[in-house]
Structure formats: structure tokens, C-alpha cells
Design a protein around this motif. Structure first.
Motif, PDB file in Angstrom:
ATOM      1  N   ALA A   4      -6.936  -3.488   1.420  1.00  0.00           N
ATOM      2  CA  ALA A   4      -8.040  -3.136   0.523  1.00  0.00           C
ATOM      3  C   ALA A   4      -9.242  -2.623   1.312  1.00  0.00           C
ATOM      4  CB  ALA A   4      -8.422  -4.346  -0.329  1.00  0.00           C
ATOM      5  N   SER A  31      -6.843   2.246 -10.894  1.00  0.00           N
ATOM      6  CA  SER A  31      -5.864   1.779  -9.902  1.00  0.00           C
ATOM      7  C   SER A  31      -6.504   1.714  -8.524  1.00  0.00           C
ATOM      8  CB  SER A  31      -4.647   2.707  -9.860  1.00  0.00           C
ATOM      9  OG  SER A  31      -3.916   2.625 -11.053  1.00  0.00           O
ATOM     10  N   TRP A  35      -6.879  -1.644  -6.239  1.00  0.00           N
ATOM     11  CA  TRP A  35      -6.344  -1.706  -4.883  1.00  0.00           C
ATOM     12  C   TRP A  35      -7.437  -2.054  -3.882  1.00  0.00           C
ATOM     13  CZ3 TRP A  35      -3.358   3.538  -5.390  1.00  0.00           C
ATOM     14  CH2 TRP A  35      -2.236   3.333  -6.207  1.00  0.00           C
ATOM     15  N   GLU A  36      -8.606  -1.417  -4.044  1.00  0.00           N
ATOM     16  CA  GLU A  36      -9.712  -1.674  -3.110  1.00  0.00           C
ATOM     17  C   GLU A  36     -10.302  -3.070  -3.273  1.00  0.00           C
ATOM     18  OE1 GLU A  36     -11.345   2.834  -2.299  1.00  0.00           O
ATOM     19  OE2 GLU A  36     -12.636   1.442  -3.372  1.00  0.00           O
ATOM     20  N   GLU A  41      -2.073  -6.222  -5.198  1.00  0.00           N
ATOM     21  CA  GLU A  41      -1.623  -6.063  -3.818  1.00  0.00           C
ATOM     22  C   GLU A  41      -0.328  -5.284  -3.695  1.00  0.00           C
ATOM     23  OE1 GLU A  41      -1.574  -9.904  -2.032  1.00  0.00           O
ATOM     24  OE2 GLU A  41      -3.737 -10.150  -2.217  1.00  0.00           O
ATOM     25  N   ILE A  43       1.471  -2.146  -4.158  1.00  0.00           N
ATOM     26  CA  ILE A  43       1.087  -0.764  -4.389  1.00  0.00           C
ATOM     27  C   ILE A  43       2.296   0.107  -4.713  1.00  0.00           C
ATOM     28  CG2 ILE A  43      -0.082   1.221  -3.364  1.00  0.00           C
ATOM     29  CD1 ILE A  43      -1.816  -1.326  -3.716  1.00  0.00           C
ATOM     30  N   ASN A  47       3.256   5.299  -3.741  1.00  0.00           N
ATOM     31  CA  ASN A  47       1.792   5.329  -3.770  1.00  0.00           C
ATOM     32  C   ASN A  47       1.198   5.152  -2.384  1.00  0.00           C
ATOM     33  OD1 ASN A  47       1.528   5.830  -6.527  1.00  0.00           O
ATOM     34  ND2 ASN A  47       1.561   3.665  -7.040  1.00  0.00           N
TER      35      ASN A  47
END
Length: 83
Positions: A4, A31, A35-36, A41, A43, A47
Motif C-alpha cells: 500500500a 479500487s 489498495w493504497e 490486500e 490485488i 492488476n
């Protein structure tokens, strides 16, 4: 650093906002936000590859492979060579 943190740092280093990165990757800006933030977690392989391509980096750099490997080498060395 975590995935992240690495993702956000690389995006910001390139001057991209979440929406711009999302368009490059083919996902929503929500999204990217998840994710950030570390909320999601998992992905997915595709992606991860798309993110690495869009951010002009490697999957290894995004997931912190070098940091992980260095920690493992140090751990192995210290076990093999106790003080």
C-alpha cells in the motif's frame, strides 16, 4: 514498506492522481483507494502487472521484494553466525 505504501509513493512520485492511475490500470479510483489504504490486500496477478506497467516499475518493487529478501538474508545469516 508495504505494498500500500509503495503503491501510493510511486503514484505520487509520478504526479498521478488516483483517477488517472485507475484509467491506466482499467479499474476504478475506489479500487486504487482501497489498495493504497490497505483495506484490500488481494490485488490479483493481472492488476499487479497492470499497476507495475502503469507506474513504470516492477511488481517486485511494488510488493517490497527487495526489503523482504534483505530481511530474510539477515535472519539466515544471524542464525548461521550467532554472536
Amino acid at each position: 514498506m508495504t505494498f500500500a505504501n509503495n503503491l501510493k509513493a510511486r503514484r505520487e512520485a509520478l504526479g498521478l492522481n488516483k483517477a488517472a492511475l485507475a484509467r491506466k490500470v482499467g479499474v476504478t479510483d475506489v479500487s486504487i483507494h482501497y489498495w493504497e489504504s490497505g483495506s484490500i490486500e488481494q490485488i490479483g496477478h493481472k492488476n499487479l502487472l497492470e499497476l507495475a506497467w502503469a507506474l513504470d516499475t516492477t511488481v517486485g518493487a511494488l510488493i517490497g521484494e527487495t526489503e523482504f529478501m534483505e530481511a530474510k538474508w539477515k535472519e539466515q545469516y544471524s542464525e548461521a553466525n550467532p554472536a
